[in-house]
Write an enzyme that holds these catalytic residues in place. Structure first.
Site, PDB file in Angstrom:
ATOM      1  N   ASP A 171       6.613  51.300 -16.130  1.00 55.79           N
ATOM      2  CA  ASP A 171       5.559  51.777 -17.010  1.00 55.79           C
ATOM      3  C   ASP A 171       5.631  51.068 -18.363  1.00 55.79           C
ATOM      4  O   ASP A 171       5.957  49.887 -18.420  1.00 55.79           O
ATOM      5  CB  ASP A 171       5.706  53.300 -17.169  1.00 55.79           C
ATOM      6  CG  ASP A 171       4.383  54.004 -17.350  1.00 55.79           C
ATOM      7  OD1 ASP A 171       3.796  53.856 -18.425  1.00 55.79           O
ATOM      8  OD2 ASP A 171       3.942  54.700 -16.418  1.00 55.79           O
ATOM      9  N   HIS A 201       2.865  56.491 -22.855  1.00 48.20           N
ATOM     10  CA  HIS A 201       2.535  56.784 -21.465  1.00 48.20           C
ATOM     11  C   HIS A 201       3.768  57.005 -20.592  1.00 48.20           C
ATOM     12  O   HIS A 201       3.865  57.983 -19.848  1.00 48.20           O
ATOM     13  CB  HIS A 201       1.682  55.647 -20.913  1.00 48.20           C
ATOM     14  CG  HIS A 201       1.118  55.891 -19.553  1.00 48.20           C
ATOM     15  ND1 HIS A 201       1.730  55.456 -18.402  1.00 48.20           N
ATOM     16  CD2 HIS A 201      -0.009  56.520 -19.156  1.00 48.20           C
ATOM     17  CE1 HIS A 201       1.001  55.805 -17.356  1.00 48.20           C
ATOM     18  NE2 HIS A 201      -0.067  56.456 -17.782  1.00 48.20           N
ATOM     19  N   SER A 227      -2.490  58.784 -13.443  1.00 50.50           N
ATOM     20  CA  SER A 227      -1.149  58.520 -13.979  1.00 50.50           C
ATOM     21  C   SER A 227      -0.324  59.789 -14.039  1.00 50.50           C
ATOM     22  O   SER A 227       0.904  59.756 -13.914  1.00 50.50           O
ATOM     23  CB  SER A 227      -1.242  57.940 -15.395  1.00 50.50           C
ATOM     24  OG  SER A 227      -1.415  56.559 -15.377  1.00 50.50           O
TER      25      SER A 227
END
Length: 798
Positions: free
Chosen positions: A187, A224, A522
């Protein structure tokens, strides 16, 4: 031809997109004069489109013919790092003297390297012995949006309600927490210093492929990966799905996304570092399974690593799934919204006075919330609701009136409960409405500042009683998120997603010791990665196929509230995951979904052979029966298989069947079926699809235009299935973003391969006139398999 297209364009909904691309292509042909002997050269397969005449630098991924370590192992062949290094050096050596620069080298789950070189040297690369294929270095971004950071005042652990919803808490109660299982987060990096994540990281934390160092800390301004990691394994203010799992972080996405070269490198290192599971909450919009990333994921699965990836956020139409969600073997995950009940709320004091802003803020359970309707209550002002604010005041059986401010809502409610209150009203201390907070210690109603001041005025006037009218409004079940991408996958025609999981308003860890709510597939993928960790804790001998099948075989169908029917397979996959059911599965059907493919014979009968395996995990012999149900029971489709099969305890057997399709009795299109496998007490539904005729995938999914360094322009489009004919037209941009007058056809091509087409344009139109800079409409006309499509895009020439 032009007149027809102009007439047709009046019916088109104009879609606007300006898509920048780093890919280019050239069109070249071989010709000959006289009677020359010509020997065809063996060349590698080229994916994507590249300007093979340009000297501009481009990065490509080279796949070698020599098998990777994992591929060779699974094929019973011998392979070594030393041999692969030698193979790479031979190919790289053939490029000596050029501007080629090797960026990454791979040998474990992918055999090859990433190289930057002038595009006009790609043909030399294709003809170099040992090269199998060349792939474009596409861009990947995160599949998430709408981050909402939650301040400490509004935070409540009960906000992380998605983990219990899929049954994680039931697995914890059964003793399965993910302990000893390692999950790789591929990620944007992870803030491993977050208090809820510190426990999951050891001395070795992973690798940063963006900065090329051993510190995969979340990049500046990024969040994220930290959010994804918390959903998997947080254990502090919130609990992730697998709170005792170990984590490794691989930073492959920077502020502007990442590339195939780094994503493949992250996959490869995660496998070598011993990860049991990897989560890739990232993707692009290319609906094609044949990319280096998918190859790496498929071999990672073969090596025993469960690969989980997001399905994309381009829904709700079919064919919107993007890579790597298109992978054949990895578990692709769609996004759902959790079910919820809606309540209305009215509070009353003096007759004739109303409080229109009153809403339910949070409650411990619905019974206590609705109990507020029973009678009239005295309410007491307790300021900010701190412990000291309750001292000397009798709140037993009463309602606490509290002002927002200073500390968390959940603590205010807890203090009210500890003081004996049966409920609370919290009013805002600024204009506007404040947040809902699930799981408050007492039923809590919220109001605006203005309505709070009315309540204070009532107390000053001696009117200190309040009554409630709280009513159930409606129940909304678990639903597919509209943004969640849908399948099928082009070329393989596979159902995607494989499963679905919560992905709307998911609260998890955020850099800087805080929390945030995000949306996207996600957020769904790490629920499945965490679930896989719980499954492996409970069943450590299982491989990726068993984990995937268990999740799919035990998933629950969801109902589309718009139709009242079960969602299509290409929306929900096998359904919404349920962890404990997957852990306790006694039968596995592999694979967990099926595509029978295309039946394209015209007015004829076509038969295809298929098979799947049944794994009886129980300690007793089982007799299985099979039934195939096609939606609408269409005539012309017949499935032939045995009616039943006996499978001994702890054994696996293959089930063979034939699918016969008489296309003369069927309209072209998409047909959905469910294979029902029953042992007499439990039935497993296996989603299945087939296509009669050429599938209805979009012939063109986007277009782009950009300027090269030499002043020319690259123009192109995204073609999931390629094109037999493609033409590019320039139109004037009309008023209100409409298609104006036709200018010229600037490119016309035949037999163009998928998935990207691009050509070089000198910027001129009819009679060599240079098209002025500004906004124009680019029309793209495509013919493929008897289907024509025409789409228009706003582009800017500069």
């Amino acid at each position: 031809m032009i007149g027809k297209k102009m007439a047709r364009s009046l019916l088109i909904l104009l879609t606007f997109a300006l898509i920048l691309s780093s890919f280019s292509m050239g069109v070249f042909a071989n010709g000959s004069k006289g009677n020359l002997d010509i020997t065809p050269l063996e060349t590698a397969e080229l994916f994507g489109e590249h300007d093979l005449k340009s000297s501009d630098l481009t990065t490509v991924i080279v796949e070698l013919k020599a098998a990777s370590i994992v591929e060779a192992k699974n094929k019973g062949q011998k392979q070594s790092k030393a041999n692969l290094k030698k193979e790479r050096e031979q190919v790289i050596g053939a490029l000596k003297g050029s501007a080629a620069k090797v960026k990454r080298e791979y040998d474990h789950v992918f055999s090859g390297f990433a190289v930057e070189l002038p595009a006009n040297q790609i043909p030399q690369l294709l003809s170099t012995p040992g090269v199998k294929a060349v792939y474009p270095n596409v861009t990947y971004t995160v599949d998430a949006f709408d981050p909402q950071e939650i301040d400490a005042e509004a935070f409540s652990p009960a906000m992380m309600d998605s983990a219990p919803f899929i049954g994680s808490d039931l697995a914890w109660d059964a003793g399965f927490t993910g302990k000893g299982v390692t999950v790789a987060i591929i990620d944007t990096g992870v803030d491993y210093t977050h208090p809820d994540l510190v426990h999951a990281f050891g001395d070795y934390k992973g690798w940063d492929f963006v900065d090329n160092d051993n510190d995969p800390q979340e990049g500046p301004g990024q969040y994220h990966g930290t959010h994804v990691a918390g959903t998997v394994a947080a254990n502090g203010g919130i609990k992730g799905v697998a709170p005792e799992a170990n984590l490794l972080a691989y930073r492959v996405l920077g502020p502007n996304g990442g590339t195939t070269a780094d994503v493949v490198a992250g996959i490869e290192l995660a496998v070598q570092d011993g990860a049991d599971i990897m989560n890739l909450s990232l993707g692009n919009t290319l609906n094609n399974p044949d990319w280096a990333t998918s190859i790496a994921l498929d071999w990672a699965m073969a090596e025993g690593v469960v690969a989980v990836t997001s399905n994309g956020n381009s829904g709700p139409n079919n064919w919107t799934v993007g890579s790597p969600g298109t992978s054949r073997d990895a578990i692709s995950v769609g996004a759902t919204q959790l079910p919820y009940n809606v309540f209305t709320s009215i509070i009353s004091t003096t007759e004739g006075l109303d409080y229109p802003s009153a809403k339910v803020m949070g409650f411990p359970n619905e019974e206590e919330l609705l109990a507020l309707n029973d009678g009239e209550y005295e309410f007491v002002y307790v300021g900010l609701g701190a412990v000291a604010d309750f001292e000397g005041k009798d709140l037993t059986g009463k309602i606490a009136l509290i002002s927002r401010g200073e500390f968390a809502f959940v603590d205010k409610a807890t203090n009210a409960k500890n003081a004996g209150a049966v409920g609370a009203i919290i009013y805002n201390n600024v204009a506007g409405e404040h947040a809902d907070v699930p799981g408050m210690a007492v039923p809590t109603i919220k109001t605006t500042l203005a309505d709070g001041q009315k309540l204070l005025a009532e107390l000053e006037a001696g009117n200190n009683t309040v009554s409630f009218n709280i009513e159930f409004d409606k129940a909304v079940g678990e639903t597919m998120a509209g943004f969640s991408s849908r399948g099928p996958v082009t070329h393989t025609w596979m159902i995607k997603p494989d499963v679905s999981a919560p992905g709307v308003n998911i609260v998890s860890t955020f850099p800087g010791e805080t929390y945030a709510a995000l949306q996207g597939t996600s957020m769904s993928a790490p629920h499945v990665a965490g679930a896989a960790a719980l499954i492996l804790h409970a069943n450590p001998s299982w491989g990726p196929d068993e984990v995937k099948a268990a999740l799919m075989n035990t998933a629950e169908d969801m109902i589309d509230p718009a139709t009242g029917k079960v969602y299509a397979h290409n929306s929900q996959g096998a359904g919404s995951i349920r962890v404990l059911d997957a852990i306790n599965a006694t039968t596995l059907v592999v694979p967990g979904s099926y595509s029978f493919g295309k039946f394209v014979k015209v007015d004829d009968v076509q038969v295809e052979k298929q098979s799947f395996t049944i794994k009886n995990l129980s300690n007793e012999r089982k007799r299985y029966s099979f039934k195939v149900e096609f939606a609408g029971n269409p005539k012309g489709i017949k499935v032939m298989t045995s009616n039943s099969l006996n499978v001994p305890a702890n054994k696996t057997q293959q089930v063979n069947f034939n699918v016969q399709v008489d296309t003369s009795k069927l309209e072209p299109g998409y047909y959905e079926a469910t294979i029902k496998v029953s042992d007499g007490s439990t039935t497993i539904d296996v989603p299945s699809i087939l296509f009669v005729g050429e599938p209805d995938y979009p012939r063109v999914t986007g277009a782009f235009m950009g300027k090269e360094a030499d002043g020319s322009y690259y123009v192109g489009s995204y073609l999931p299935g390629g094109a037999e004919v493609i033409e590019y037209d320039i139109y004037v941009l009309g008023p209100g973003n409409t298609i104006g007058g036709f200018v010229d056809t600037i490119g016309s091509f035949e037999n163009v391969p998928s998935p990207i087409h691009e050509f070089s344009w000198d910027g001129t139109v009819q009679n060599g006139i240079n098209l002025p800079n500004g906004d124009w409409v680019l029309g793209v006309y495509v013919e493929k398999a008897g289907v024509t499509e025409y789409k228009a895009y706003l582009v800017t020439k500069n």
